[in-house]
Design a protein around this motif. Structure first.
Motif, PDB file in Angstrom:
ATOM      1  N   SER A  20     -22.987  -7.553 -43.193  1.00 24.25           N
ATOM      2  CA  SER A  20     -22.625  -7.293 -41.800  1.00 24.25           C
ATOM      3  C   SER A  20     -21.664  -8.356 -41.280  1.00 24.25           C
ATOM      4  O   SER A  20     -20.660  -8.046 -40.627  1.00 24.25           O
ATOM      5  CB  SER A  20     -23.891  -7.254 -40.929  1.00 24.25           C
ATOM      6  N   ALA A  21     -21.948  -9.620 -41.598  1.00 22.67           N
ATOM      7  CA  ALA A  21     -21.103 -10.712 -41.112  1.00 22.67           C
ATOM      8  C   ALA A  21     -19.700 -10.654 -41.707  1.00 22.67           C
ATOM      9  O   ALA A  21     -18.693 -10.777 -40.990  1.00 22.67           O
ATOM     10  CB  ALA A  21     -21.753 -12.052 -41.438  1.00 22.67           C
ATOM     11  N   THR A  22     -19.616 -10.462 -43.007  1.00 25.16           N
ATOM     12  CA  THR A  22     -18.306 -10.471 -43.658  1.00 25.16           C
ATOM     13  C   THR A  22     -17.452  -9.282 -43.246  1.00 25.16           C
ATOM     14  O   THR A  22     -16.231  -9.413 -43.094  1.00 25.16           O
ATOM     15  CB  THR A  22     -18.467 -10.489 -45.184  1.00 25.16           C
ATOM     16  N   GLU A  23     -18.062  -8.130 -43.046  1.00 24.45           N
ATOM     17  CA  GLU A  23     -17.297  -6.972 -42.611  1.00 24.45           C
ATOM     18  C   GLU A  23     -16.744  -7.176 -41.201  1.00 24.45           C
ATOM     19  O   GLU A  23     -15.601  -6.809 -40.912  1.00 24.45           O
ATOM     20  CB  GLU A  23     -18.173  -5.712 -42.651  1.00 24.45           C
ATOM     21  N   LEU A  24     -17.531  -7.783 -40.332  1.00 30.17           N
ATOM     22  CA  LEU A  24     -17.054  -8.036 -38.974  1.00 30.17           C
ATOM     23  C   LEU A  24     -15.911  -9.046 -38.965  1.00 30.17           C
ATOM     24  O   LEU A  24     -14.894  -8.862 -38.277  1.00 30.17           O
ATOM     25  CB  LEU A  24     -18.211  -8.547 -38.100  1.00 30.17           C
ATOM     26  N   ILE A  25     -16.064 -10.125 -39.736  1.00 29.81           N
ATOM     27  CA  ILE A  25     -15.022 -11.152 -39.776  1.00 29.81           C
ATOM     28  C   ILE A  25     -13.749 -10.586 -40.410  1.00 29.81           C
ATOM     29  O   ILE A  25     -12.640 -10.841 -39.935  1.00 29.81           O
ATOM     30  CB  ILE A  25     -15.519 -12.395 -40.544  1.00 29.81           C
ATOM     31  N   SER A  26     -13.912  -9.808 -41.484  1.00 30.08           N
ATOM     32  CA  SER A  26     -12.743  -9.199 -42.125  1.00 30.08           C
ATOM     33  C   SER A  26     -12.032  -8.233 -41.197  1.00 30.08           C
ATOM     34  O   SER A  26     -10.828  -8.020 -41.322  1.00 30.08           O
ATOM     35  CB  SER A  26     -13.173  -8.479 -43.403  1.00 30.08           C
ATOM     36  N   ALA A  27     -12.771  -7.639 -40.266  1.00 34.11           N
ATOM     37  CA  ALA A  27     -12.165  -6.711 -39.307  1.00 34.11           C
ATOM     38  C   ALA A  27     -11.479  -7.431 -38.153  1.00 34.11           C
ATOM     39  O   ALA A  27     -10.887  -6.787 -37.289  1.00 34.11           O
ATOM     40  CB  ALA A  27     -13.226  -5.755 -38.765  1.00 34.11           C
ATOM     41  N   GLY A  28     -11.564  -8.773 -38.123  1.00 28.35           N
ATOM     42  CA  GLY A  28     -10.877  -9.544 -37.094  1.00 28.35           C
ATOM     43  C   GLY A  28     -11.739  -9.957 -35.920  1.00 28.35           C
ATOM     44  O   GLY A  28     -11.227 -10.504 -34.941  1.00 28.35           O
ATOM     45  N   VAL A  29     -13.065  -9.711 -35.981  1.00 32.67           N
ATOM     46  CA  VAL A  29     -13.945 -10.136 -34.893  1.00 32.67           C
ATOM     47  C   VAL A  29     -14.075 -11.658 -34.929  1.00 32.67           C
ATOM     48  O   VAL A  29     -14.240 -12.255 -36.008  1.00 32.67           O
ATOM     49  CB  VAL A  29     -15.335  -9.471 -35.028  1.00 32.67           C
ATOM     50  N   ASP A  30     -14.003 -12.310 -33.781  1.00 29.59           N
ATOM     51  CA  ASP A  30     -14.047 -13.776 -33.754  1.00 29.59           C
ATOM     52  C   ASP A  30     -15.416 -14.288 -34.198  1.00 29.59           C
ATOM     53  O   ASP A  30     -16.440 -13.607 -34.056  1.00 29.59           O
ATOM     54  CB  ASP A  30     -13.713 -14.307 -32.361  1.00 29.59           C
ATOM     55  N   VAL A  31     -15.416 -15.514 -34.717  1.00 27.17           N
ATOM     56  CA  VAL A  31     -16.616 -16.085 -35.319  1.00 27.17           C
ATOM     57  C   VAL A  31     -17.735 -16.262 -34.297  1.00 27.17           C
ATOM     58  O   VAL A  31     -18.911 -16.079 -34.609  1.00 27.17           O
ATOM     59  CB  VAL A  31     -16.280 -17.438 -35.987  1.00 27.17           C
ATOM     60  N   THR A  32     -17.388 -16.606 -33.063  1.00 28.54           N
ATOM     61  CA  THR A  32     -18.411 -16.800 -32.038  1.00 28.54           C
ATOM     62  C   THR A  32     -19.187 -15.516 -31.776  1.00 28.54           C
ATOM     63  O   THR A  32     -20.416 -15.529 -31.660  1.00 28.54           O
ATOM     64  CB  THR A  32     -17.771 -17.300 -30.734  1.00 28.54           C
ATOM     65  N   THR A  33     -18.474 -14.390 -31.709  1.00 31.16           N
ATOM     66  CA  THR A  33     -19.141 -13.098 -31.497  1.00 31.16           C
ATOM     67  C   THR A  33     -20.018 -12.740 -32.682  1.00 31.16           C
ATOM     68  O   THR A  33     -21.155 -12.270 -32.512  1.00 31.16           O
ATOM     69  CB  THR A  33     -18.095 -11.998 -31.265  1.00 31.16           C
ATOM     70  N   VAL A  34     -19.513 -12.953 -33.888  1.00 28.98           N
ATOM     71  CA  VAL A  34     -20.300 -12.653 -35.087  1.00 28.98           C
ATOM     72  C   VAL A  34     -21.561 -13.515 -35.117  1.00 28.98           C
ATOM     73  O   VAL A  34     -22.665 -13.026 -35.397  1.00 28.98           O
ATOM     74  CB  VAL A  34     -19.465 -12.891 -36.361  1.00 28.98           C
ATOM     75  N   GLY A  35     -21.409 -14.803 -34.796  1.00 29.14           N
ATOM     76  CA  GLY A  35     -22.576 -15.691 -34.759  1.00 29.14           C
ATOM     77  C   GLY A  35     -23.593 -15.252 -33.728  1.00 29.14           C
ATOM     78  O   GLY A  35     -24.802 -15.366 -33.943  1.00 29.14           O
ATOM     79  N   GLY A  36     -23.117 -14.730 -32.589  1.00 31.46           N
ATOM     80  CA  GLY A  36     -24.033 -14.252 -31.560  1.00 31.46           C
ATOM     81  C   GLY A  36     -24.828 -13.037 -32.023  1.00 31.46           C
ATOM     82  O   GLY A  36     -26.024 -12.929 -31.754  1.00 31.46           O
ATOM     83  N   ARG A  37     -24.177 -12.119 -32.727  1.00 30.64           N
ATOM     84  CA  ARG A  37     -24.882 -10.935 -33.233  1.00 30.64           C
ATOM     85  C   ARG A  37     -25.925 -11.325 -34.286  1.00 30.64           C
ATOM     86  O   ARG A  37     -27.003 -10.730 -34.346  1.00 30.64           O
ATOM     87  CB  ARG A  37     -23.885  -9.947 -33.843  1.00 30.64           C
ATOM     88  N   LEU A  38     -25.608 -12.304 -35.104  1.00 25.22           N
ATOM     89  CA  LEU A  38     -26.529 -12.720 -36.164  1.00 25.22           C
ATOM     90  C   LEU A  38     -27.635 -13.641 -35.662  1.00 25.22           C
ATOM     91  O   LEU A  38     -28.621 -13.868 -36.370  1.00 25.22           O
ATOM     92  CB  LEU A  38     -25.760 -13.424 -37.284  1.00 25.22           C
ATOM     93  N   GLY A  39     -27.473 -14.194 -34.463  1.00 25.02           N
ATOM     94  CA  GLY A  39     -28.471 -15.129 -33.957  1.00 25.02           C
ATOM     95  C   GLY A  39     -28.309 -16.518 -34.521  1.00 25.02           C
ATOM     96  O   GLY A  39     -29.276 -17.275 -34.632  1.00 25.02           O
ATOM     97  N   HIS A  40     -27.064 -16.893 -34.894  1.00 23.27           N
ATOM     98  CA  HIS A  40     -26.805 -18.238 -35.386  1.00 23.27           C
ATOM     99  C   HIS A  40     -26.695 -19.207 -34.220  1.00 23.27           C
ATOM    100  O   HIS A  40     -26.144 -18.872 -33.170  1.00 23.27           O
ATOM    101  CB  HIS A  40     -25.504 -18.287 -36.185  1.00 23.27           C
TER     102      HIS A  40
END
Length: 525
Positions: free
Chosen positions: A365-385
């Motif tokens: 889930s994380a790698t697909e979002l980052i590869s799609a251009g989603v910023d790291v802060t948003t990805v971290g928020g979805r994952l609960g990092h």
């Protein structure tokens, strides 16, 4: 290195002058309780005009350290310290149980009866060396490892013992227990210094996420959907990146199933130790909201009706019912270990035949979002990092670099054409060369991605050269080269004796700008 002459000697310590001109300060600190060898505290003072004065200060400091250890106000052993430490420490129950297990299996058998005043650097080095060689502490003995301690008839599961050392992760946890207990002992007045701080730093963890590819993920989902309940759980793990315990804890009142406004709220998690399970806070002790797409909303609506009809409740499930449960009414939760085992078995059998675990869907889930251009802060928020995205960057830096490279390609396609007669090959011949060494480029690209996405802001300090060297498993020169390339690009500011920091927007290294300008003029002419 051998000593040439002794410049000064004291009853309880000595200062030796080495051939290099440096001074070695040594203090006798007793006998090691494990090896029986004499133990000395040592410190090397570099040669210089103030070397003798610095050596005297070092001798006084080492004598004080030795006296604090010898004359501590306690005769407690490591066992007694651990007993009180575990009784008073406040951590999550799963963490506490894990730490107590490590202490019972590895710390107490080797160090439990040793007085705290006898713990020193050599003792700790011997302790960790034993655990690295064999977790069973066999000391070279040959014996049969039985599948159970109860009376039984041996079969193929009872095998000759093979030495397997503890992983670096387990050793870091053991060190965290000892170091934390030692700090408490100092605060309680048991000791003057923390003896466990004398251990050599343990190697830092090297993140190595291995998510399934898009093709593998499609095959996994197809196989999982053969069972509706199981397919829904695997699908939600892919879409949200939620942890297995968080999925087990989900209830229907934590999901908003509206097209265009689907939201899943993570409030708790299911923990497991052996056969016992309980509900607890999330790993970061914070709840989070994850937006879900319309396709997933439709799937959940259909699955909710299916669950309600199966339980004889019409078309609606109770709000407190678990989404994933072994009972029709959703009154119980699934066991996280059972979820992991089922996923591993599914991937291991035909037609997949892969060695995978369910946590890799979180990586997917994380790698697909980052590869799609989603910023790291948003990805971290979805994952609960935690850390505002720093954890995400540390574990998924390879995919941040990929997104940054793709962004550079998009920008390059939109730039105006170069002046007539100027070609990229001429720039290279003029001296703006790309390095062949991919190792330093990878570090530079990762840091550039962190700066471009805003994770590292103006004035923020970059990791040290030593930290980069350890994290990427490269030499110090390679890490230094990566920082140098960012400095030349005007992205960071480097000062002697200080860590590099992110440069203000729009600033560049003036000398570098001058060189580039001269080279471009040469190429045009």
């Amino acid at each position: 290195m051998t000593s040439a002459s002794k410049s000064q000697r004291k009853p309880r310590g000595e200062i030796e002058r080495l051939r290099s001109g440096s001074l070695r300060v040594r203090v006798y600190a007793g006998v090691d309780p494990v090896s029986g060898k004499r133990h000395r505290l040592e410190e090397i003072v570099p040669a210089g005009p103030h070397a003798e004065a610095d050596a005297e200060k070092a001798l006084t400091r080492l004598l004080a350290q030795r006296d604090e250890q010898r004359n501590a106000r306690t005769r407690a052993t490591v066992n007694q310290l651990l007993d009180k430490y575990f009784a008073l420490t406040r951590v999550q129950e799963t963490t506490k149980v894990n730490y107590e297990s490590l202490a019972r299996l590895h710390i107490r058998p080797l160090l439990g009866t040793v007085p705290l005043t006898k713990i020193n650097g050599e003792t700790l080095d011997s302790f960790y060396n034993v655990l690295r060689k064999c977790r069973a502490r066999c000391q070279g003995r040959k014996y049969i490892e039985h599948r159970t301690e109860r009376p039984h008839e041996c079969n193929e599961k009872c095998k000759p013992h093979e030495c397997k050392g503890l992983s670096d992760g387990s050793l870091r946890k053991i060190h965290a227990v000892l170091s934390g207990a030692g700090k408490r002992a100092v605060r309680w007045g048991w000791l003057g210094v923390n003896p466990f701080s004398q251990a050599d730093p343990l190697p830092a963890a090297r993140p190595n996420p291995q998510p399934p590819t898009a093709d593998q993920a499609a095959k996994i989902a197809t196989e999982a959907w053969k069972d509706l309940d199981w397919g829904m759980l695997v699908w939600l793990a892919m879409v949200t990146g939620a942890r297995r315990g968080e999925l087990c804890a989900l209830t229907w009142d934590r999901v908003t199933l509206k097209p265009g406004a689907g939201v899943l709220v993570i409030k708790s998690s299911i923990a497991q130790r052996g056969g016992r399970t309980w509900e607890k806070d999330t790993k970061t002790h914070q709840q989070r909201r994850i937006t879900i797409d319309d396709a997933t909303v439709s799937l959940l609506l259909a699955y909710k009706r299916h669950c309600a009809q199966r339980a004889g409740l019409g078309d609606e499930m109770p709000g407190k019912a678990r989404i994933f449960s072994n009972t029709p009414d959703g009154s119980t939760w699934l066991k996280p270990d059972s979820v992991s085992q089922r996923y591993a078995r599914m991937c291991a059998r035909k037609p997949l035949k892969w060695d995978m675990n369910i946590h890799q869907l979180r990586h997917y889930s994380a790698t697909e979002l980052i590869s799609a251009g989603v910023d790291v802060t948003t990805v971290g928020g979805r994952l609960g990092h935690g850390g505002g995205g720093s954890t995400t960057l540390r574990f998924y830096s390879a995919w941040v670099a990929e997104a940054d490279q793709r962004a550079a390609g998009v920008l390059s396609a939109r730039l105006p054409e170069l002046p007539m007669g100027l070609r990229p090959e001429q720039e290279l011949r003029a001296g703006i060369e790309l390095a062949d060494d991919a190792l330093y480029q990878r570090i530079a690209i990762d840091l550039r991605g962190a700066i471009s996405c805003g994770l590292l802001k103006v004035g923020d300090r970059l990791p040290t050269i030593a930290e980069l060297s350890t994290r990427y498993a490269v030499s110090l020169n390679t890490a230094q080269r990566a920082i140098k390339s960012l400095e030349q690009a005007g992205l960071v500011v480097v000062s002697r004796g200080r860590r590099a920091t992110v440069a203000p927007v729009g600033t560049e290294n003036s000398a570098n700008v001058t060189r580039l300008s001269e080279r471009r003029q040469t190429a045009l002419s």
